[in-house]
Design a protein around this motif. Structure first.
Motif, PDB file in Angstrom:
ATOM      1  N   ALA A  10       0.832  -1.207   0.000  1.00  0.00           N
ATOM      2  CA  ALA A  10       0.000   0.000   0.000  1.00  0.00           C
ATOM      3  C   ALA A  10       0.863   1.252   0.000  1.00  0.00           C
ATOM      4  N   LEU A  11       1.992   1.214   0.721  1.00  0.00           N
ATOM      5  CA  LEU A  11       2.907   2.350   0.742  1.00  0.00           C
ATOM      6  C   LEU A  11       3.574   2.525  -0.615  1.00  0.00           C
ATOM      7  N   LEU A  12       4.034   1.438  -1.201  1.00  0.00           N
ATOM      8  CA  LEU A  12       4.683   1.517  -2.514  1.00  0.00           C
ATOM      9  C   LEU A  12       3.721   2.048  -3.568  1.00  0.00           C
ATOM     10  N   ASP A  13       2.465   1.612  -3.499  1.00  0.00           N
ATOM     11  CA  ASP A  13       1.459   2.102  -4.450  1.00  0.00           C
ATOM     12  C   ASP A  13       1.235   3.603  -4.272  1.00  0.00           C
ATOM     13  N   LEU A  14       1.220   4.055  -3.009  1.00  0.00           N
ATOM     14  CA  LEU A  14       1.023   5.479  -2.730  1.00  0.00           C
ATOM     15  C   LEU A  14       2.203   6.298  -3.245  1.00  0.00           C
ATOM     16  N   LEU A  15       3.412   5.814  -3.004  1.00  0.00           N
ATOM     17  CA  LEU A  15       4.600   6.513  -3.486  1.00  0.00           C
ATOM     18  C   LEU A  15       4.616   6.584  -5.011  1.00  0.00           C
ATOM     19  N   ASP A  16       4.198   5.499  -5.642  1.00  0.00           N
ATOM     20  CA  ASP A  16       4.173   5.467  -7.108  1.00  0.00           C
ATOM     21  C   ASP A  16       3.126   6.427  -7.660  1.00  0.00           C
ATOM     22  N   ALA A  17       1.961   6.486  -6.993  1.00  0.00           N
ATOM     23  CA  ALA A  17       0.889   7.360  -7.468  1.00  0.00           C
ATOM     24  C   ALA A  17       1.267   8.833  -7.352  1.00  0.00           C
ATOM     25  N   ARG A  18       2.149   9.150  -6.406  1.00  0.00           N
ATOM     26  CA  ARG A  18       2.510  10.546  -6.165  1.00  0.00           C
ATOM     27  C   ARG A  18       3.954  10.854  -6.554  1.00  0.00           C
ATOM     28  N   GLN A  19       4.514  10.034  -7.422  1.00  0.00           N
ATOM     29  CA  GLN A  19       5.940  10.139  -7.732  1.00  0.00           C
ATOM     30  C   GLN A  19       6.347  11.492  -8.301  1.00  0.00           C
ATOM     31  N   HIS A  20       5.423  12.213  -8.904  1.00  0.00           N
ATOM     32  CA  HIS A  20       5.767  13.517  -9.484  1.00  0.00           C
ATOM     33  C   HIS A  20       5.553  14.671  -8.516  1.00  0.00           C
ATOM     34  N   SER A  21       5.014  14.362  -7.342  1.00  0.00           N
ATOM     35  CA  SER A  21       4.749  15.440  -6.382  1.00  0.00           C
ATOM     36  C   SER A  21       5.021  14.949  -4.964  1.00  0.00           C
ATOM     37  N   ILE A  22       6.185  14.334  -4.789  1.00  0.00           N
ATOM     38  CA  ILE A  22       6.535  13.791  -3.474  1.00  0.00           C
ATOM     39  C   ILE A  22       8.004  14.047  -3.181  1.00  0.00           C
ATOM     40  N   SER A  23       8.310  14.304  -1.918  1.00  0.00           N
ATOM     41  CA  SER A  23       9.696  14.526  -1.496  1.00  0.00           C
ATOM     42  C   SER A  23       9.925  13.860  -0.154  1.00  0.00           C
ATOM     43  N   LEU A  24      11.155  13.450   0.048  1.00  0.00           N
ATOM     44  CA  LEU A  24      11.586  12.915   1.332  1.00  0.00           C
ATOM     45  C   LEU A  24      12.254  14.041   2.107  1.00  0.00           C
ATOM     46  N   LEU A  25      11.691  14.373   3.264  1.00  0.00           N
ATOM     47  CA  LEU A  25      12.276  15.432   4.084  1.00  0.00           C
ATOM     48  C   LEU A  25      13.391  14.826   4.922  1.00  0.00           C
ATOM     49  N   PHE A  26      14.614  15.050   4.501  1.00  0.00           N
ATOM     50  CA  PHE A  26      15.760  14.456   5.174  1.00  0.00           C
ATOM     51  C   PHE A  26      16.985  15.276   4.830  1.00  0.00           C
ATOM     52  N   PRO A  27      17.916  15.455   5.762  1.00  0.00           N
ATOM     53  CA  PRO A  27      19.097  16.285   5.479  1.00  0.00           C
ATOM     54  C   PRO A  27      19.898  15.773   4.297  1.00  0.00           C
ATOM     55  N   HIS A  86      14.530  14.409  -2.624  1.00  0.00           N
ATOM     56  CA  HIS A  86      14.532  14.927  -1.265  1.00  0.00           C
ATOM     57  C   HIS A  86      14.412  16.440  -1.254  1.00  0.00           C
ATOM     58  N   PHE A  87      13.891  16.931  -0.138  1.00  0.00           N
ATOM     59  CA  PHE A  87      13.789  18.370   0.070  1.00  0.00           C
ATOM     60  C   PHE A  87      14.604  18.723   1.290  1.00  0.00           C
ATOM     61  N   GLU A  88      15.504  19.645   1.129  1.00  0.00           N
ATOM     62  CA  GLU A  88      16.411  20.037   2.207  1.00  0.00           C
ATOM     63  C   GLU A  88      16.071  21.425   2.710  1.00  0.00           C
ATOM     64  N   ILE A  89      15.899  21.564   4.015  1.00  0.00           N
ATOM     65  CA  ILE A  89      15.732  22.881   4.615  1.00  0.00           C
ATOM     66  C   ILE A  89      17.118  23.465   4.821  1.00  0.00           C
ATOM     67  N   GLN A  90      17.374  24.565   4.172  1.00  0.00           N
ATOM     68  CA  GLN A  90      18.713  25.143   4.206  1.00  0.00           C
ATOM     69  C   GLN A  90      19.116  25.543   5.623  1.00  0.00           C
ATOM     70  N   GLN A  91      20.410  25.505   5.888  1.00  0.00           N
ATOM     71  CA  GLN A  91      20.910  25.811   7.226  1.00  0.00           C
ATOM     72  C   GLN A  91      20.537  27.224   7.670  1.00  0.00           C
ATOM     73  N   ALA A  92      20.520  28.162   6.741  1.00  0.00           N
ATOM     74  CA  ALA A  92      20.152  29.539   7.102  1.00  0.00           C
ATOM     75  C   ALA A  92      18.708  29.587   7.593  1.00  0.00           C
ATOM     76  N   ALA A  93      17.821  28.834   6.938  1.00  0.00           N
ATOM     77  CA  ALA A  93      16.424  28.794   7.359  1.00  0.00           C
ATOM     78  C   ALA A  93      16.287  28.102   8.710  1.00  0.00           C
ATOM     79  N   GLN A  94      17.099  27.075   8.948  1.00  0.00           N
ATOM     80  CA  GLN A  94      17.078  26.400  10.243  1.00  0.00           C
ATOM     81  C   GLN A  94      17.504  27.351  11.357  1.00  0.00           C
ATOM     82  N   ARG A  95      18.567  28.120  11.119  1.00  0.00           N
ATOM     83  CA  ARG A  95      19.053  29.056  12.133  1.00  0.00           C
ATOM     84  C   ARG A  95      18.015  30.138  12.424  1.00  0.00           C
TER      85      ARG A  95
END
Length: 235
Positions: free
Chosen positions: A99-116, A169-178
């Motif tokens: 079910a997770l793989l199907d969801l990721l596949d369905a949203r492959q053009h509008s999905i990001s992994l939030l991770f450094p 992936h989507f990265e929150i820049q260090q300046a934004a974190q600070r």
């Protein structure tokens, strides 16, 4: 009268994990009588502060097995606040749920992994998404995959699961974190899942949702402190 809430994605995942567990999860303060909704001891219940709102983005919480049962888990606050926009799954290293793989596949053009943007990600030549990509009005609402565990667990989840590497992936820049740290946080430790999500919403320009989540997280923190004291008394 105490408010009653319908189950959201994290509640259902926790219930499924309990039903399929080979042995019970016994946390510190397990003998305390807890609210079934917020998981705090009854004297520290903060359910009256829980008010669902709409979110401009979608969330997939990917839980480490050790995290889903913890009363101190902050990821579930995202589902509390955005129940119609949050789904939850248990992480599996090599065989994620279909079910997770199907969801990721369905949203492959509008999905990001939030991770450094880790060294491993850099070595793989991974190109992070830009805010303009995420806020493209021609696309469906963007979905963010959040790895919910300790920092060490989240790093392990990412690096040991090749199927996660396929997600931009989507990265929150260090300046934004600070900037966020100076304005809102009172510590310099690693951020909790709810905090990093509030930071993400702020970074995307969704200030109202960011502040609502951050304020709810602060209420949750105070409840945890009260619950821990009461839980120790009941042990």
């Amino acid at each position: 009268m105490k408010p009653l809430f319908p189950f959201h994605g994290v509640d259902r995942l926790r219930q499924d994990c309990q039903a399929n567990a080979m042995r019970p999860f016994i946390a510190h303060g397990a003998n305390a009588i807890r609210c079934p909704s917020c998981l705090m001891t009854e004297s520290a219940c903060f359910c009256d502060k829980r008010k669902a709102i709409e979110s401009p983005v979608e969330f997939i919480l990917l839980y480490h097995r050790d995290e889903i049962h913890k009363p101190t888990n902050s990821g579930r606050l995202i589902a509390d606040l955005f129940p119609q926009h949050t789904q939850a799954f248990l992480w599996h290293r090599t065989e994620p749920e279909q079910a997770l793989l199907d969801l990721l596949d369905a949203r492959q053009h509008s999905i990001s992994l939030l991770f450094p943007n880790t060294n491993t990600a850099q070595q793989q030549g991974r190109t992070p998404r830009l805010i303009a990509d995420i806020q493209d009005p021609t696309q469906q609402p963007h979905t963010f995959v959040l790895l919910d565990g300790t920092w060490k667990q989240a790093s392990k989840m990412f690096h040991q699961s090749l199927w996660l590497h396929k997600i931009p992936h989507f990265e929150i820049q260090q300046a934004a974190q600070r900037s966020f740290l100076v304005r809102h946080a009172k510590h310099e430790k690693q951020f909790a899942t709810a905090e990093i999500t509030a930071m993400l919403l702020h970074n995307l320009g969704y200030e109202d949702q960011s502040l609502r989540l951050l304020n709810y997280y602060q209420v949750f923190n105070q409840a945890c402190l009260r619950s821990r004291k009461r839980g120790n008394e009941n042990e």
